[in-house]
Write a protein that holds these residues in place. Sequence first.
Motif, PDB file in Angstrom:
ATOM      1  N   LYS A 116       4.954  -0.365  -2.496  1.00 28.46           N
ATOM      2  CA  LYS A 116       4.331   0.962  -2.630  1.00 28.46           C
ATOM      3  C   LYS A 116       3.941   1.504  -1.264  1.00 28.46           C
ATOM      4  CE  LYS A 116       2.550   0.885  -7.325  1.00 28.46           C
ATOM      5  NZ  LYS A 116       1.377   0.815  -8.198  1.00 28.46           N
ATOM      6  N   GLN A 117       3.387   0.653  -0.413  1.00 27.93           N
ATOM      7  CA  GLN A 117       3.002   1.083   0.930  1.00 27.93           C
ATOM      8  C   GLN A 117       4.222   1.512   1.742  1.00 27.93           C
ATOM      9  OE1 GLN A 117      -0.232   1.506   1.891  1.00 27.93           O
ATOM     10  NE2 GLN A 117      -0.549   1.020  -0.255  1.00 27.93           N
ATOM     11  N   LEU A 118       5.298   0.774   1.636  1.00 29.12           N
ATOM     12  CA  LEU A 118       6.507   1.089   2.394  1.00 29.12           C
ATOM     13  C   LEU A 118       7.246   2.308   1.845  1.00 29.12           C
ATOM     14  CD1 LEU A 118       7.820  -2.537   2.937  1.00 29.12           C
ATOM     15  CD2 LEU A 118       6.869  -1.005   4.685  1.00 29.12           C
ATOM     16  N   ASN A 119       7.072   2.580   0.548  1.00 24.44           N
ATOM     17  CA  ASN A 119       7.750   3.711  -0.086  1.00 24.44           C
ATOM     18  C   ASN A 119       7.049   5.045   0.148  1.00 24.44           C
ATOM     19  OD1 ASN A 119      10.150   2.697  -1.405  1.00 24.44           O
ATOM     20  ND2 ASN A 119       8.781   1.529  -2.706  1.00 24.44           N
ATOM     21  N   LYS A 120       5.878   5.013   0.773  1.00 22.97           N
ATOM     22  CA  LYS A 120       5.137   6.259   1.005  1.00 22.97           C
ATOM     23  C   LYS A 120       5.861   7.177   1.963  1.00 22.97           C
ATOM     24  CE  LYS A 120       0.479   4.779   0.011  1.00 22.97           C
ATOM     25  NZ  LYS A 120      -0.851   4.638   0.487  1.00 22.97           N
TER      26      LYS A 120
ATOM     27  N   TYR B  22       2.475  -3.998  -4.332  1.00 26.11           N
ATOM     28  CA  TYR B  22       1.617  -3.286  -3.381  1.00 26.11           C
ATOM     29  C   TYR B  22       2.349  -3.048  -2.057  1.00 26.11           C
ATOM     30  CZ  TYR B  22      -2.147  -2.227  -0.145  1.00 26.11           C
ATOM     31  OH  TYR B  22      -2.910  -1.624   0.812  1.00 26.11           O
ATOM     32  N   LYS B  23       3.011  -4.097  -1.567  1.00 25.06           N
ATOM     33  CA  LYS B  23       3.759  -3.990  -0.316  1.00 25.06           C
ATOM     34  C   LYS B  23       4.824  -2.908  -0.388  1.00 25.06           C
ATOM     35  CE  LYS B  23       6.236  -7.076   2.875  1.00 25.06           C
ATOM     36  NZ  LYS B  23       6.616  -8.483   3.087  1.00 25.06           N
TER      37      LYS B  23
END
Length: 131
Positions: free
Chosen positions: A127-131, A124-125
């Motif tokens: 995915k948030q940073l890869n946005k 999850y972490k």
Amino acid sequence: NQVLIYLLNHSIKSDDREKVLFLLNNHSFDSDDDMLNAFILKLKGDIASDDENISDAISYYRKAVDIVPNYDLMVSYSIALIDLHLQGENLDKANKVFKKITSLTKDIDNLPRNTQNNIDFIEYKLKQLNK
């Protein structure tokens, strides 16, 4: 080696950082047991991280991840390694470490709940940073 591990463990529990540093810096550790070798590398990584020496911490953790024979510990060490890469602002390397964890896992649903939660959290972490 057993005495060194005992003394390190006691010093860690006593929160005696100076004693831990003394033991690590003044005693060589040589074992055929990869679990113990990984523990020593992780400990050195923790100390380097505490001292904000991120590149050394990454190096120690990478070595620990590569040799630790326990999957749950490999995930735990890998998550710490991912966090170090993120501290160093290297999202690509963090993603590669996560990919390695998931590639080694055939059936995440059958892992212990704690390990599943750790993998889910870091996924999850990232995915948030890869946005």
